[in-house]
Structure formats: C-alpha cells, structure tokens
Design an enzyme around this catalytic site. Structure first.
Site, PDB file in Angstrom:
ATOM      1  N   PRO A  92       0.791  -1.230   0.000  1.00 23.68           N
ATOM      2  CA  PRO A  92       0.000   0.000   0.000  1.00 23.68           C
ATOM      3  C   PRO A  92       0.827   1.287   0.000  1.00 23.68           C
ATOM      4  CG  PRO A  92      -0.168  -1.153   2.102  1.00 23.68           C
ATOM      5  CD  PRO A  92       0.489  -2.084   1.148  1.00 23.68           C
ATOM      6  N   ASN A  93       0.331   2.224  -0.788  1.00 20.64           N
ATOM      7  CA  ASN A  93       0.842   3.594  -0.916  1.00 20.64           C
ATOM      8  C   ASN A  93       2.121   3.719  -1.738  1.00 20.64           C
ATOM      9  OD1 ASN A  93      -1.251   4.865   0.664  1.00 20.64           O
ATOM     10  ND2 ASN A  93      -0.339   3.835   2.430  1.00 20.64           N
TER      11      ASN A  93
ATOM     12  N   ARG B 279       6.202  12.348  -1.865  1.00 22.58           N
ATOM     13  CA  ARG B 279       6.291  12.825  -0.483  1.00 22.58           C
ATOM     14  C   ARG B 279       7.470  12.145   0.224  1.00 22.58           C
ATOM     15  NH1 ARG B 279       1.872  10.301   1.725  1.00 22.58           N
ATOM     16  NH2 ARG B 279       2.945  10.590   3.676  1.00 22.58           N
TER      17      ARG B 279
ATOM     18  N   TYR C 265      12.205   8.033   1.643  1.00 19.14           N
ATOM     19  CA  TYR C 265      11.967   7.009   0.616  1.00 19.14           C
ATOM     20  C   TYR C 265      12.654   7.290  -0.720  1.00 19.14           C
ATOM     21  CZ  TYR C 265       8.389   5.564   3.933  1.00 19.14           C
ATOM     22  OH  TYR C 265       7.741   5.151   5.063  1.00 19.14           O
TER      23      TYR C 265
ATOM     24  N   ASN D  13       8.013  -5.841  -1.077  1.00 17.99           N
ATOM     25  CA  ASN D  13       7.958  -4.718  -0.152  1.00 17.99           C
ATOM     26  C   ASN D  13       6.478  -4.588   0.232  1.00 17.99           C
ATOM     27  OD1 ASN D  13       7.961  -2.393   1.320  1.00 17.99           O
ATOM     28  ND2 ASN D  13       9.039  -1.147  -0.202  1.00 17.99           N
TER      29      ASN D  13
ATOM     30  N   ALA E 120       3.201  -1.041   4.725  1.00 14.37           N
ATOM     31  CA  ALA E 120       2.636  -1.100   6.079  1.00 14.37           C
ATOM     32  C   ALA E 120       2.161  -2.496   6.475  1.00 14.37           C
ATOM     33  CB  ALA E 120       1.494  -0.095   6.202  1.00 14.37           C
TER      34      ALA E 120
ATOM     35  N   HIS F 243       4.090  -4.919   8.879  1.00  8.01           N
ATOM     36  CA  HIS F 243       4.031  -4.856  10.345  1.00  8.01           C
ATOM     37  C   HIS F 243       2.703  -5.350  10.912  1.00  8.01           C
ATOM     38  CE1 HIS F 243       7.455  -2.443   9.322  1.00  8.01           C
ATOM     39  NE2 HIS F 243       6.694  -1.516   8.751  1.00  8.01           N
TER      40      HIS F 243
ATOM     41  N   ASP G 293       1.253 -15.939   6.094  1.00  2.74           N
ATOM     42  CA  ASP G 293       0.801 -17.310   5.816  1.00  2.74           C
ATOM     43  C   ASP G 293       0.960 -17.651   4.336  1.00  2.74           C
ATOM     44  OD1 ASP G 293       0.214 -17.775   8.453  1.00  2.74           O
ATOM     45  OD2 ASP G 293      -1.944 -17.476   8.260  1.00  2.74           O
TER      46      ASP G 293
ATOM     47  N   GLU H 285      12.427 -10.118   1.385  1.00  5.52           N
ATOM     48  CA  GLU H 285      11.735  -8.920   1.895  1.00  5.52           C
ATOM     49  C   GLU H 285      12.623  -7.709   1.617  1.00  5.52           C
ATOM     50  OE1 GLU H 285      11.727  -8.689   6.182  1.00  5.52           O
ATOM     51  OE2 GLU H 285      10.095  -7.220   6.196  1.00  5.52           O
TER      52      GLU H 285
ATOM     53  N   HIS I  76      12.891  -3.242   1.806  1.00  3.07           N
ATOM     54  CA  HIS I  76      12.376  -1.942   2.232  1.00  3.07           C
ATOM     55  C   HIS I  76      13.308  -0.849   1.731  1.00  3.07           C
ATOM     56  CE1 HIS I  76       9.328  -3.716   4.720  1.00  3.07           C
ATOM     57  NE2 HIS I  76      10.247  -4.537   5.195  1.00  3.07           N
ATOM     58  N   LEU I  77      12.706   0.258   1.344  1.00  2.76           N
ATOM     59  CA  LEU I  77      13.497   1.416   0.924  1.00  2.76           C
ATOM     60  C   LEU I  77      14.218   2.007   2.133  1.00  2.76           C
ATOM     61  CD1 LEU I  77      10.622   2.828  -1.253  1.00  2.76           C
ATOM     62  CD2 LEU I  77      12.860   2.186  -2.175  1.00  2.76           C
ATOM     63  N   SER I  78      13.463   2.218   3.204  1.00  5.78           N
ATOM     64  CA  SER I  78      14.030   2.754   4.454  1.00  5.78           C
ATOM     65  C   SER I  78      14.499   1.584   5.311  1.00  5.78           C
ATOM     66  CB  SER I  78      12.965   3.564   5.196  1.00  5.78           C
ATOM     67  OG  SER I  78      11.928   2.709   5.661  1.00  5.78           O
TER      68      SER I  78
ATOM     69  N   ARG J 224      13.518   3.177  12.839  1.00  3.79           N
ATOM     70  CA  ARG J 224      12.347   4.063  12.872  1.00  3.79           C
ATOM     71  C   ARG J 224      11.452   3.753  14.077  1.00  3.79           C
ATOM     72  NH1 ARG J 224       9.857   4.234   7.082  1.00  3.79           N
ATOM     73  NH2 ARG J 224       8.837   6.056   8.003  1.00  3.79           N
TER      74      ARG J 224
ATOM     75  N   ARG K 137       7.395  -0.262  13.695  1.00  5.19           N
ATOM     76  CA  ARG K 137       7.997  -0.790  12.451  1.00  5.19           C
ATOM     77  C   ARG K 137       9.061  -1.853  12.744  1.00  5.19           C
ATOM     78  NH1 ARG K 137       6.058   2.899   8.518  1.00  5.19           N
ATOM     79  NH2 ARG K 137       5.842   4.981   9.420  1.00  5.19           N
TER      80      ARG K 137
HETATM   81  O1  CA2 Z   1      10.780   1.541   3.717  1.00  6.67           O
HETATM   82  C1  CA2 Z   1       9.907   0.896   3.133  1.00  6.67           C
HETATM   83  O2  CA2 Z   1      10.033   0.462   1.996  1.00  6.67           O
HETATM   84  C2  CA2 Z   1       8.554   0.674   3.834  1.00  6.67           C
HETATM   85  O3  CA2 Z   1       8.085  -0.615   3.465  1.00  6.67           O
HETATM   86  C3  CA2 Z   1       7.618   1.753   3.336  1.00  6.67           C
HETATM   87  C4  CA2 Z   1       6.250   1.739   4.024  1.00  6.67           C
HETATM   88  C5  CA2 Z   1       6.405   1.715   5.540  1.00  6.67           C
HETATM   89  O4  CA2 Z   1       5.142   1.576   6.151  1.00  6.67           O
HETATM   90  C6  CA2 Z   1       7.331   0.586   6.008  1.00  6.67           C
HETATM   91  O5  CA2 Z   1       7.471   0.680   7.409  1.00  6.67           O
HETATM   92  C7  CA2 Z   1       8.695   0.692   5.348  1.00  6.67           C
HETATM   93  C8  CA2 Z   1       5.449   2.987   3.644  1.00  6.67           C
HETATM   94  C9  CA2 Z   1       5.223   3.184   2.176  1.00  6.67           C
HETATM   95  C10 CA2 Z   1       4.636   4.542   1.987  1.00  6.67           C
HETATM   96  O6  CA2 Z   1       4.798   4.954   0.658  1.00  6.67           O
HETATM   97  C11 CA2 Z   1       4.949   6.282   0.402  1.00  6.67           C
HETATM   98  C12 CA2 Z   1       4.484   6.735  -0.792  1.00  6.67           C
HETATM   99  C13 CA2 Z   1       4.637   8.057  -1.131  1.00  6.67           C
HETATM  100  C14 CA2 Z   1       5.274   8.905  -0.288  1.00  6.67           C
HETATM  101  C15 CA2 Z   1       5.724   8.461   0.902  1.00  6.67           C
HETATM  102  C16 CA2 Z   1       5.572   7.136   1.248  1.00  6.67           C
END
Ligand code: CA2
Length: 157
Positions: free
Chosen positions: A19-20, A27, A32, A83, A86, A89, A96, A107, A109-111, A116, A120
């Site tokens: 998601p997202n 942003r 990220y 990836n 959210a 977590h 499963d 797995e 992750h960008l961050s 954090r 997380r």
């Molecule tokens: O660091 C990562 O790749 C995460 O999977 C990114 C997730 C976060 O919930 C994980 O803890 C770590 C959040 C993705 C949000 O995506 C965004 C999209 C546009 C701008 C900012 C964030």
C-alpha cells in the site's frame, strides 16, 4: 537417442509492492528517495535482464490482492521480492501466504524500519522470507535481485 538440450525459459521473478507505494516520489523523499515506482520498475527490469531473468512488477493497496499474487507465484514465478509496506508490520495473511511458497522470497524496504518507530520493528513478512534487505533505497530492490540470481544459480549448479 541423444537428449534434447533443455531450453525452458526461467519463470519470472515476481516483485510485489504494498500500500501507498504507488505514490512514491511525491512525499517524504528524505525517507523514501525521489524515484517513482515506475522508476524502480525500470531499474529492476534492467538488473534482472542483466542476470538473464524477466520480472513481473505489481503494486496493490489491498491485502487480499497481495495474498492472491503470492499464491499465484507458487507456480508462476521463480522467486518473490516483496515490499509489503505497512502490511509488513500487521499482516498474518501475507505471512501465511509467504510460508506456502517453495521458491525464495526476499523482503525489501526502501528505508530501514529498524531505525524508525517501534511499531515498524516487527515484521511478519520477515518470518516468511528467505532474507531481508532494507535501508538502501532503490538499491534494496536491486540487491534483492542480485541475491535471487545467486540463489537460483546455486540451485541450478
Ligand atoms: O521503507 C519501506 O520500503 C517501507 O516498506 C515503506 C512503508 C512503511 O510503512 C514501512 O514501514 C517501510 C510505507 C510506504 C509509503 O509509501 C509512500 C508513498 C509516497 C510517499 C511516501 C511514502
């Protein structure tokens, strides 16, 4: 009779995004990075091709869709890179589904979630993954492709 050489093409590496992540680049570039998801896809495709693999690259904001994609990967992919954003977590359903895979699952992750907020620090995905790569921005995905290529080469040898 001489055996025909096995020219079967390797199944694609399936790269799944949660998601997202479709909004990436718009942003929080300090956390990220500035690369959009389309930019990540392009870089992944080039890296996978350099290793002789193709990719499927997907994103969904829906937990059930991610579960279905992982289920399909059981027979249609040579590895999964995920990836889960959210859902990393929170999602026992994603965990499963990953546990039912017999192919490698990495797995990414960008961050670096370990640096954090406390919420997380738990990853359900990690419990179903072969390994985790986090904190390197776009390079987390590219390193995961390198890892998959090495794993699959070891398996073939
Ligand atoms: O660091 C990562 O790749 C995460 O999977 C990114 C997730 C976060 O919930 C994980 O803890 C770590 C959040 C993705 C949000 O995506 C965004 C999209 C546009 C701008 C900012 C964030």
């Amino acid at each position: 009779m001489a055996k025909k050489p096995n020219k079967t093409k390797a199944l694609p590496i399936h790269i799944l995004n949660g998601p997202n992540l479709n909004l990436l680049g718009s942003r929080e570039p300090d956390i990220y990075g500035k690369t959009t998801l389309a930019g990540i896809e392009k870089a992944c495709r080039a890296r996978a091709e350099a290793h002789g693999f193709s990719i499927l690259f997907d994103q969904s904001n829906k937990e059930g869709e991610l579960v279905e994609m992982i289920q399909r990967a059981r027979t249609a992919s040579s590895a999964v890179i995920i990836n889960a954003a959210a859902y990393t977590h929170t999602s026992v359903a994603v965990l499963d589904a990953l546990k039912m895979l017999t192919v490698p699952a990495i797995e990414v992750h960008l961050s670096n979630p370990a640096r954090r907020e406390n919420f997380r620090h738990t990853s359900y995905v990690a419990m179903g993954a072969t390994g985790t790569i986090a904190g390197f921005g776009l390079n987390s995905y590219l390193l995961a492709i390198d890892a998959v290529a090495a794993l699959l080469k070891d398996k073939k040898a």
